[in-house]
Design an enzyme around this catalytic site. Structure first.
Site: not given
Ligand code: BGC
Length: 755
Positions: A292
Site C-alpha cells: 500500500d
Molecule cells: C489506499 C489504497 C489505494 C492507494 C492508492 C492507499 O491510501 O489504502 O486502497 O489503492 O492508497 O491510492
C-alpha cells in the site's frame, strides 16, 4: 484470469511432470534466446502458447540488473511536492515505467474499486462512471453482477490506458463504524470472497492486472498506519484470511496489496507469516505482492518476508526498494534469487492477465453500457428494511414531499482513494466536518427520477435544514420521503452509528407529521434508527452510484422489486458490538501515509478478541437480537422455504431446499444456508451458501448447493491444516441469518484438508 480465443493459460506456477517438460523447453528456449534476438520473428516470450511463468522467466533472462530493479518499485503517477508527474504516467495513484526494449508495458495503476478514480482531478475533466458502493453491490448477492461491475470498470480503465487496477477490497466489515466499509463487501468471508473474487475475475477478463487488498486485517481506519492488530492466527484464517483465500481462488488476481497495519506485531508488508507462509506458501500464490502507499518500513526485512513491489514510494520514509535494495542484493543481504523472484512474479501476472498480448488501446468508453451496469447494481443493491404497506407508493399519490439529503440534486458517494469524479459532473460538493475534503454527490437526482415515476403528482422539495418547515410540507403530502445520509471516507472511522447533523430529529419531525414517511438511507454501513417505529418504510440505498436516484425512485413506485439483502448486521444499539468504539485515538496519530521525514505515530494494539466471530456470528454467539440481521431484506412479494435436505457424499456436504414465491407478484428470493456444529467449531454459525432466484408468483425452484469443506472445519494453525471434527452438524436454511425455519442434522466424519 485471462479469457482469450486461444486455450486458456492456467495462472499457476508449473508443477510436477508438466513443469519438468516446460522447464526442459524453457532451457532450450533460454539457450536459443541467448543467441538470437527473437522467436519466430519476435521475442521468445511473445509466444502466447507458453505458460505465463515460463514467459516471465524468458523475459527475466534478458533483463539487466538495472531493469530488474526498475520493476520492483514505483512512485506516484501524479505530481508530488516539487516533483512533476513522471514522464509517461497517465496521471493516477501509481506508475512503474515499462521496459520498451523488451516490450514490457508500463504499470499505470489506478484506483478502481467503484469506478476509475481521478485523484485531485489530476486528469483534468476526466470523469468516469461512479458505481454504487461495494456494500450495495454485495447486497445483490449476485456474483454475475459483480463480474459485470469489474468488467465494466476495467473497460473504462483500459480506455484510458491503465494497466493495473487497485481493487477489490476484500477486508471484512469487522467494525460497523469502519471508514472504508463502503469499499468492502460484507462481514462474512464466503460472501466477501465470492463477490470480490467475481468482481476481480470480471476485471481481469478485460486483460488488466487487478489487485486484492488490503492484506490483511486493515478493517479500521483509525490510526491505520500505527495499528497493531492482535488476533489469534487460526481465527484470522477462519475470517479475514479466508475471504482473501476464496477471492484469490475465484479471481486469480494478478496482485495482492499488503496493508498499512501490523498483524501480531509485524507490519503487513514485512510479515513473513502473512506473505511467505500463508499467501505464497499455503495458498501457492504465483502473482506479486505490492505495498500500500506508504506501507513499507524496511528493505531487507520486507524483501525477505515476501514483498515484491514498493508502491507510491514518495510516501515511504525512503525508497526502500530502489538504491537500498540494489545495495542489499549486492551485499548478499537479499539474495539475487529473491530479486529475480520478485520480477518473475510481476512478469507472470503481466503475461497471465493478458496485458502483454493485448495492451490497452485508449479510446472511447461505452457510456450507455456503463450506465446500465451502474443502474442494475443500484437496483439489486437496495434493501427494503421496513414496509408498513406504504410501499410501493400508489400511482394515485397526488402530492409528495421530498426532504433532505440534497435529493433535488444527487446521491452521496464515499470519500478517499476510491472517489470517482462522476460522469455528468459533481452534483453537490459539501465540505466535510470529519476530515479534509468534500462530500461528493453523484449526479442522479432522486427528485427528478420521482417526477418520472409519478408524472401526475405534485412533488415538492425541502432541504430539511429546518425540521419544522419540512414537517409542515410533509403534513400536506400523501407521503413524505426523507433522504438521510452518513458520509464515510478513507482515513477516518465514524465516531458512532448515529446519523450525523441531527438527521434523526428531522426524521422524527417528518414522521410525526405524516405516518406515511419513507426514509431512504445513503450510508456507508449500518446506522441506528431511533425513529424506526414511527417510519412507514425504510430503504437502505447505501451509496447508490450515478444512477442511484433512478433506482430509488423505481423501488418507491414499485417499478422494481427491492431485491437486496443485508451483508452486514445492523445492531439495535452500540452496546451489542464487540467494542464500545473503534480501537485507537482518532486524533492521536497522523492519518494516512505521512511521507518523507514523517512519523507514523506510536504503535498501539487493537486486540480482536472476537476472533472469527465477526458480525452475525458475534450476535449468534451472544444470543443478541440485532435491529436487522445479516441476510435480511423485504420484497414486494413473499417467499416460503421448505423441504430442506442435507447429505454427505465422500466427505462433501450437499444441501437442498425448495423456495416458492407465495406472494402476488414476481420478485427475487435469496435463500441462504447456514451451518452450526459441534463444540470444536469455534464459530457458532456460518453462511455456507445462497442462491439468487427470480420467481414468478406461485413459482417454486429446488436449490442444491455443495458446501465448501473449509466451512465445516476449524483451522489448526500448529498443523497448518483445516480439520473437520466428527459429530452432528446442523444445516439450516432461511431468508436471513436470524430466521432459519428449516434445519437438518447431519453426522459428519473426521477429516482434514490442506490449507
Ligand atoms: C489506499 C489504497 C489505494 C492507494 C492508492 C492507499 O491510501 O489504502 O486502497 O489503492 O492508497 O491510492
Amino acid at each position: 484470469m485471462v479469457r482469450r480465443k486461444r486455450p486458456p493459460i492456467a495462472f499457476e506456477r508449473s508443477a510436477g511432470v508438466v513443469a519438468l517438460c516446460i522447464r526442459a523447453a524453457a532451457l532450450a528456449l533460454l539457450a536459443l534466446s541467448a543467441t538470437q534476438p527473437g522467436f519466430a520473428g519476435g521475442r521468445p516470450w511473445d509466444d502466447p502458447s507458453l505458460a505465463p511463468d515460463l514467459r516471465a522467466r524468458l523475459a527475466l533472462s534478458q533483463m539487466s540488473q538495472q531493469e530488474k530493479l526498475s520493476l520492483v518499485h514505483g512512485g506516484l503517477g501524479a505530481p508530488w511536492g516539487h516533483e512533476p508527474k513522471p514522464a509517461g504516467a497517465i496521471g493516477s495513484a501509481g506508475y512503474v515505467p515499462g521496459i520498451p526494449r523488451l516490450g514490457l508495458p508500463a504499470l499505470q495503476e489506478t484506483d478502481a474499486e467503484l469506478g476509475v478514480a481521478n485523484p485531485g482531478h489530476i486528469r483534468r475533466g476526466d470523469a468516469a462512471t461512479a458505481m454504487p458502493s461495494d456494500l450495495a453491490l454485495a447486497s445483490s448477492w449476485d456474483e454475475a453482477l459483480a463480474r459485470r461491475q469489474g468488467a465494466t470498470v476495467a473497460a473504462e480503465a483500459r480506455a484510458r490506458g491503465f494497466t493495473v487496477l487497485l481493487g477489490g477490497a476484500v477486508n471484512l466489515v469487522r467494525h460497523p463504524r469502519g471508514g472504508r466499509n463502503f469499499e468492502y463487501f460484507s462481514e462474512d468471508p464466503l460472501l466477501s470472497g465470492a463477490m470480490a473474487g467475481a468482481a476481480v475475475a470480471g476485471a481481469q477478463s478485460r486483460h488488466i492486472v487487478t489487485t486484492l487488498k488490503h492484506f490483511a486485517l486493515n478493517d479500521q481506519e483509525t490510526d491505520r498506519v500505527a495499528l497493531d492488530v492482535q488476533i489469534d492466527r487460526a481465527a484470522a484464517r477462519e475470517s479475514d484470511l479466508l475471504a482473501f483465500e476464496i477471492a484469490l481462488e475465484r479471481s486469480h488476481a494478478g496482485s495482492v496489496m499488503c496493508a498499512y497495519n501490523q498483524v501480531n506485531g509485524v507490519y503487513a508488508c514485512e510479515n513473513d507469516w502473512l506473505l511467505n507462509q500463508v499467501l505464497k506458501g499455503d495458498w501457492r500464490y504465483p502473482g506479486y505482492v505490492m505495498s500500500d502507499w506508504g506501507a513499507v518500513h524496511s528493505t531487507v526485512r520486507s524483501a525477505l518476508a515476501g514483498l515484491d513491489q514498493e508502491s507510491g514510494e514518495q510516501l515511504d520514509t525512503q525508497n526502500f526498494f530502489d538504491l537500498p535494495l540494489a545495495k542489499a542484493v549486492a551485499d548478499g543481504a537479499v539474495p539475487q534469487t529473491r530479486l529475480d523472484d520478485m520480477v518473475e512474479r510481476i512478469l507472470t501476472s503481466i503475461f497471465a492477465c493478458g496485458l502483454y498480448d493485448d495492451p490497452p488501446r485508449p479510446g472511447a468508453i461505452d457510456a450507455q453500457a456503463s450506465d446500465r451496469t451502474a443502474l442494475q447494481i443500484a437496483r439489486e443493491g437496495l434493501v427494503l428494511l421496513k414496509n408498513d404497506g406504504v410501499l410501493p407508493l400508489s400511482a394515485e399519490a397526488r402530492r409528495l414531499a421530498v426532504i433532505g439529503g440534497h435529493a433535488d440534486k444527487g446521491v452521496l458517494s464515499g470519500g478517499g482513494s476510491s472517489q470517482v469524479l462522476p460522469r455528468g459532473g459533481v452534483a453537490v460538493a459539501e465540505p466535510s466536518a470529519l476530515i479534509e475534503g468534500d462530500l461528493i454527490f453523484d449526479p442522479s437526482s432522486p427528485l427528478e427520477a420521482l417526477k418520472g415515476q409519478f408524472p401526475g403528482a405534485r412533488i415538492e422539495y425541502d432541504d430539511g435544514r429546518d425540521p419544522g418547515r419540512a414537517a409542515k410540507l410533509a403534513a400536506q403530502a400523501d407521503a413524505a420521503i426523507v433522504f438521510a445520509y452518513q458520509w464515510m471516507a478513507e482515513t477516518a472511522d465514524a465516531p458512532d452509528l448515529v446519523l450525523p447533523n441531527r438527521q434523526d430529529k428531522l426524521i422524527e419531525a417528518v414522521a410525526a407529521a405524516n405516518p406515511r414517511t419513507i426514509v431512504v438511507l445513503e450510508t456507508g454501513g449500518p446506522v441506528l434508527m431511533p425513529w424506526l417505529d414511527r417510519a412507514g418504510a425504510v430503504i437502505q440505498a447505501w451509496y447508490p452510484g450515478q444512477k442511484g436516484g433512478q433506482a430509488v425512485a423505481e423501488a418507491i413506485s414499485g417499478a422494481i422489486d427491492p431485491s437486496g439483502r443485508l451483508t452486514v448486521t445492523f445492531p439495535e444499539n452500540e452496546a451489542q458490538l464487540p467494542r464500545a468504539r473503534v480501537p485507537g485515538d482518532p486524533k492521536g496519530a497522523p492519518r494516512g501515509p505521512v511521507g518523507r521525514g514523517g512519523h507514523y505515530g506510536r504503535i498501539f494494539v487493537a486486540r480482536y478478541d472476537e476472533g472469527a466471530a465477526v458480525g452475525y456470528k458475534w450476535f449468534a454467539e451472544r444470543g443478541e437480537r440485532p435491529l436487522f440481521p445479516f441476510g435480511f431484506g423485504l420484497s414486494y412479494t413473499s417467499f416460503a422455504l421448505s423441504d430442506l435436505a442435507a447429505s454427505t457424499n465422500g466427505g462433501l456436504v450437499t444441501a437442498s431446499a425448495t423456495v416458492r414465491n407465495v406472494g402476488g407478484r414476481a420478485g427475487v428470493a435469496i435463500p441462504q444456508f447456514y451451518l452450526s456444529g459441534p463444540a470444536e467449531l469455534s464459530i457458532p454459525l456460518r453462511l455456507v451458501g445462497w442462491r439468487r432466484l427470480e420467481l414468478q408468483p406461485g413459482e417454486a425452484r429446488r436449490v442444491t448447493l455443495e458446501i465448501d469443506p473449509r466451512l465445516l472445519a476449524h483451522f489448526d494453525e500448529a498443523a497448518r491444516r483445516w480439520r473437520i471434527a466428527p459429530g452432528a452438524y446442523v444445516i439450516s436454511a432461511g431468508l436471513d441469518a436470524a430466521h432459519r425455519e428449516q434445519s437438518a442434522v447431519l453426522d459428519v466424519g473426521a477429516s482434514d484438508l490442506p490449507p
